[in-house]
Design a protein around this motif. Sequence first.
Motif, PDB file in Angstrom:
ATOM      1  N   ARG A 144     -15.300   4.760  14.367  1.00  0.00           N
ATOM      2  CA  ARG A 144     -16.016   4.863  12.951  1.00  0.00           C
ATOM      3  C   ARG A 144     -15.302   3.975  12.248  1.00  0.00           C
ATOM      4  NH1 ARG A 144     -14.899  10.086  14.361  1.00  0.00           N
ATOM      5  NH2 ARG A 144     -13.528  10.384  12.636  1.00  0.00           N
ATOM      6  N   LEU A 145     -15.862   3.616  10.916  1.00  0.00           N
ATOM      7  CA  LEU A 145     -15.013   2.846   9.868  1.00  0.00           C
ATOM      8  C   LEU A 145     -13.752   3.223   9.338  1.00  0.00           C
ATOM      9  CD1 LEU A 145     -14.966   0.136   8.186  1.00  0.00           C
ATOM     10  CD2 LEU A 145     -16.321   1.355   6.462  1.00  0.00           C
ATOM     11  N   SER A 146     -13.993   4.857   9.109  1.00  0.00           N
ATOM     12  CA  SER A 146     -12.829   5.473   8.607  1.00  0.00           C
ATOM     13  C   SER A 146     -11.684   5.327   9.682  1.00  0.00           C
ATOM     14  CB  SER A 146     -13.035   6.954   8.305  1.00  0.00           C
ATOM     15  OG  SER A 146     -13.694   7.394   9.528  1.00  0.00           O
ATOM     16  N   GLU A 147     -11.932   5.674  10.928  1.00  0.00           N
ATOM     17  CA  GLU A 147     -10.963   5.441  12.095  1.00  0.00           C
ATOM     18  C   GLU A 147     -10.309   3.937  12.071  1.00  0.00           C
ATOM     19  OE1 GLU A 147      -7.917   6.656  14.767  1.00  0.00           O
ATOM     20  OE2 GLU A 147      -9.423   7.821  13.245  1.00  0.00           O
ATOM     21  N   TRP A 148     -11.154   3.036  11.937  1.00  0.00           N
ATOM     22  CA  TRP A 148     -10.597   1.743  12.127  1.00  0.00           C
ATOM     23  C   TRP A 148      -9.949   1.433  10.955  1.00  0.00           C
ATOM     24  CZ3 TRP A 148     -11.352  -2.603   9.182  1.00  0.00           C
ATOM     25  CH2 TRP A 148     -11.096  -3.819   9.846  1.00  0.00           C
ATOM     26  N   VAL A 149      -9.952   1.999   9.731  1.00  0.00           N
ATOM     27  CA  VAL A 149      -9.257   1.394   8.772  1.00  0.00           C
ATOM     28  C   VAL A 149      -7.901   1.992   8.804  1.00  0.00           C
ATOM     29  CG1 VAL A 149      -8.932   2.192   6.171  1.00  0.00           C
ATOM     30  CG2 VAL A 149     -11.171   1.159   6.935  1.00  0.00           C
ATOM     31  N   ARG A 150      -7.934   3.468   9.359  1.00  0.00           N
ATOM     32  CA  ARG A 150      -6.614   4.296   9.541  1.00  0.00           C
ATOM     33  C   ARG A 150      -5.886   3.464  10.721  1.00  0.00           C
ATOM     34  NH1 ARG A 150      -9.621   8.709   8.525  1.00  0.00           N
ATOM     35  NH2 ARG A 150     -10.334   9.058  10.862  1.00  0.00           N
ATOM     36  N   LEU A 151      -6.494   3.006  11.640  1.00  0.00           N
ATOM     37  CA  LEU A 151      -5.758   2.216  12.692  1.00  0.00           C
ATOM     38  C   LEU A 151      -4.978   0.802  11.932  1.00  0.00           C
ATOM     39  CD1 LEU A 151      -7.780   2.451  15.632  1.00  0.00           C
ATOM     40  CD2 LEU A 151      -5.643   3.335  15.637  1.00  0.00           C
TER      41      LEU A 151
ATOM     42  N   LEU B 118      -4.338   0.311   8.936  1.00  0.00           N
ATOM     43  CA  LEU B 118      -3.090   0.602   8.044  1.00  0.00           C
ATOM     44  C   LEU B 118      -2.031   0.803   8.743  1.00  0.00           C
ATOM     45  CD1 LEU B 118      -5.109   2.908   5.390  1.00  0.00           C
ATOM     46  CD2 LEU B 118      -4.239   0.419   5.062  1.00  0.00           C
ATOM     47  N   ARG B 119      -1.985   1.715   9.942  1.00  0.00           N
ATOM     48  CA  ARG B 119      -0.868   1.983  10.554  1.00  0.00           C
ATOM     49  C   ARG B 119      -0.235   0.751  11.156  1.00  0.00           C
ATOM     50  NH1 ARG B 119      -4.444   6.437  13.320  1.00  0.00           N
ATOM     51  NH2 ARG B 119      -4.256   8.247  11.747  1.00  0.00           N
ATOM     52  N   GLU B 120      -1.086  -0.144  11.780  1.00  0.00           N
ATOM     53  CA  GLU B 120      -0.775  -1.536  12.147  1.00  0.00           C
ATOM     54  C   GLU B 120       0.125  -2.141  10.924  1.00  0.00           C
ATOM     55  OE1 GLU B 120      -3.986  -3.536  13.754  1.00  0.00           O
ATOM     56  OE2 GLU B 120      -4.264  -2.153  15.457  1.00  0.00           O
ATOM     57  N   ALA B 121      -0.332  -2.317   9.880  1.00  0.00           N
ATOM     58  CA  ALA B 121       0.332  -2.991   8.505  1.00  0.00           C
ATOM     59  C   ALA B 121       1.538  -2.296   8.331  1.00  0.00           C
ATOM     60  CB  ALA B 121      -0.932  -2.968   7.494  1.00  0.00           C
ATOM     61  N   GLU B 122       1.634  -1.045   8.536  1.00  0.00           N
ATOM     62  CA  GLU B 122       2.956  -0.286   8.174  1.00  0.00           C
ATOM     63  C   GLU B 122       3.815  -0.774   9.132  1.00  0.00           C
ATOM     64  OE1 GLU B 122       4.517   4.139   6.675  1.00  0.00           O
ATOM     65  OE2 GLU B 122       2.629   3.842   8.138  1.00  0.00           O
ATOM     66  N   ARG B 123       3.535  -0.774  10.404  1.00  0.00           N
ATOM     67  CA  ARG B 123       4.366  -1.006  11.765  1.00  0.00           C
ATOM     68  C   ARG B 123       4.901  -2.295  11.713  1.00  0.00           C
ATOM     69  NH1 ARG B 123       1.185  -0.067  15.843  1.00  0.00           N
ATOM     70  NH2 ARG B 123       0.615  -2.190  16.161  1.00  0.00           N
ATOM     71  N   ASP B 124       4.080  -3.331  11.516  1.00  0.00           N
ATOM     72  CA  ASP B 124       4.227  -4.724  11.498  1.00  0.00           C
ATOM     73  C   ASP B 124       4.834  -5.278  10.231  1.00  0.00           C
ATOM     74  OD1 ASP B 124       3.500  -4.359  14.159  1.00  0.00           O
ATOM     75  OD2 ASP B 124       1.423  -5.215  13.838  1.00  0.00           O
ATOM     76  N   GLY B 125       5.254  -4.519   9.234  1.00  0.00           N
ATOM     77  CA  GLY B 125       5.613  -4.961   8.095  1.00  0.00           C
ATOM     78  C   GLY B 125       6.713  -5.980   7.817  1.00  0.00           C
ATOM     79  N   PRO B 126       7.297  -6.123   6.759  1.00  0.00           N
ATOM     80  CA  PRO B 126       8.366  -6.963   6.450  1.00  0.00           C
ATOM     81  C   PRO B 126       9.512  -7.241   7.714  1.00  0.00           C
ATOM     82  CG  PRO B 126       8.019  -5.724   4.426  1.00  0.00           C
ATOM     83  CD  PRO B 126       7.380  -4.833   5.512  1.00  0.00           C
ATOM     84  N   ALA B 127       9.622  -6.084   8.232  1.00  0.00           N
ATOM     85  CA  ALA B 127      10.776  -6.282   9.255  1.00  0.00           C
ATOM     86  C   ALA B 127      10.254  -7.264  10.346  1.00  0.00           C
ATOM     87  CB  ALA B 127      11.317  -4.940   9.570  1.00  0.00           C
ATOM     88  N   LYS B 128       9.203  -6.940  10.856  1.00  0.00           N
ATOM     89  CA  LYS B 128       8.588  -7.864  11.942  1.00  0.00           C
ATOM     90  C   LYS B 128       8.600  -9.171  11.503  1.00  0.00           C
ATOM     91  CE  LYS B 128       5.212  -7.991  15.444  1.00  0.00           C
ATOM     92  NZ  LYS B 128       4.121  -7.241  16.155  1.00  0.00           N
ATOM     93  N   LYS B 129       7.756  -9.524  10.389  1.00  0.00           N
ATOM     94  CA  LYS B 129       7.867 -10.752   9.836  1.00  0.00           C
ATOM     95  C   LYS B 129       9.015 -11.389   9.677  1.00  0.00           C
ATOM     96  CE  LYS B 129       3.420  -9.684   7.470  1.00  0.00           C
ATOM     97  NZ  LYS B 129       2.938  -9.580   6.249  1.00  0.00           N
ATOM     98  N   ALA B 130      10.073 -10.922   9.301  1.00  0.00           N
ATOM     99  CA  ALA B 130      11.424 -11.542   9.138  1.00  0.00           C
ATOM    100  C   ALA B 130      11.686 -11.856  10.519  1.00  0.00           C
ATOM    101  CB  ALA B 130      12.393 -10.560   8.279  1.00  0.00           C
ATOM    102  N   GLU B 131      11.695 -11.148  11.576  1.00  0.00           N
ATOM    103  CA  GLU B 131      12.004 -11.321  12.850  1.00  0.00           C
ATOM    104  C   GLU B 131      11.365 -12.494  13.570  1.00  0.00           C
ATOM    105  OE1 GLU B 131      13.886 -11.941  16.183  1.00  0.00           O
ATOM    106  OE2 GLU B 131      14.515 -10.505  14.439  1.00  0.00           O
ATOM    107  N   GLN B 132      10.050 -12.581  13.236  1.00  0.00           N
ATOM    108  CA  GLN B 132       9.194 -13.709  13.563  1.00  0.00           C
ATOM    109  C   GLN B 132       9.797 -15.184  13.056  1.00  0.00           C
ATOM    110  OE1 GLN B 132       5.481 -12.203  12.510  1.00  0.00           O
ATOM    111  NE2 GLN B 132       4.732 -11.534  14.336  1.00  0.00           N
ATOM    112  N   LYS B 133       9.973 -14.776  11.651  1.00  0.00           N
ATOM    113  CA  LYS B 133      10.559 -16.313  10.733  1.00  0.00           C
ATOM    114  C   LYS B 133      11.910 -16.545  11.619  1.00  0.00           C
ATOM    115  CE  LYS B 133       8.217 -15.182   6.589  1.00  0.00           C
ATOM    116  NZ  LYS B 133       8.294 -14.873   5.290  1.00  0.00           N
ATOM    117  N   LEU B 134      12.711 -15.612  11.973  1.00  0.00           N
ATOM    118  CA  LEU B 134      13.836 -16.073  12.387  1.00  0.00           C
ATOM    119  C   LEU B 134      13.855 -16.684  13.790  1.00  0.00           C
ATOM    120  CD1 LEU B 134      16.249 -12.941  11.303  1.00  0.00           C
ATOM    121  CD2 LEU B 134      16.473 -15.239  10.681  1.00  0.00           C
TER     122      LEU B 134
END
Length: 74
Positions: free
Chosen positions: A19-26, A28-44
């Motif tokens: 359902r769209l609502s579940e897809w959105v929640r997933l 958002l959770r991915e965005a929170e989990r893959d936030g700035p710390a992961k991006k910084a590690e990818q850059k490094l």
Amino acid sequence: MDADELRGYREAARREGLRLSEWVRLRLREAERDGPAKKAEQKLRAIRVATSCSFPTGDIDQMLAEIEAGRTAE
């Protein structure tokens, strides 16, 4: 969001069998989990890989002059 954007999200959810609502929640959770710390590690990691390579380079002043000449040639 506009109707086209919403339609795209609905289609993405449908492709995953959600359902769209579940897809959105997933997402958002991915965005929170893959936030700035992961991006910084990818850059490094990219910097580490780049600095381990050995490529020929030119004089910085010459390279900048060539870049500027390319911009003004148009």
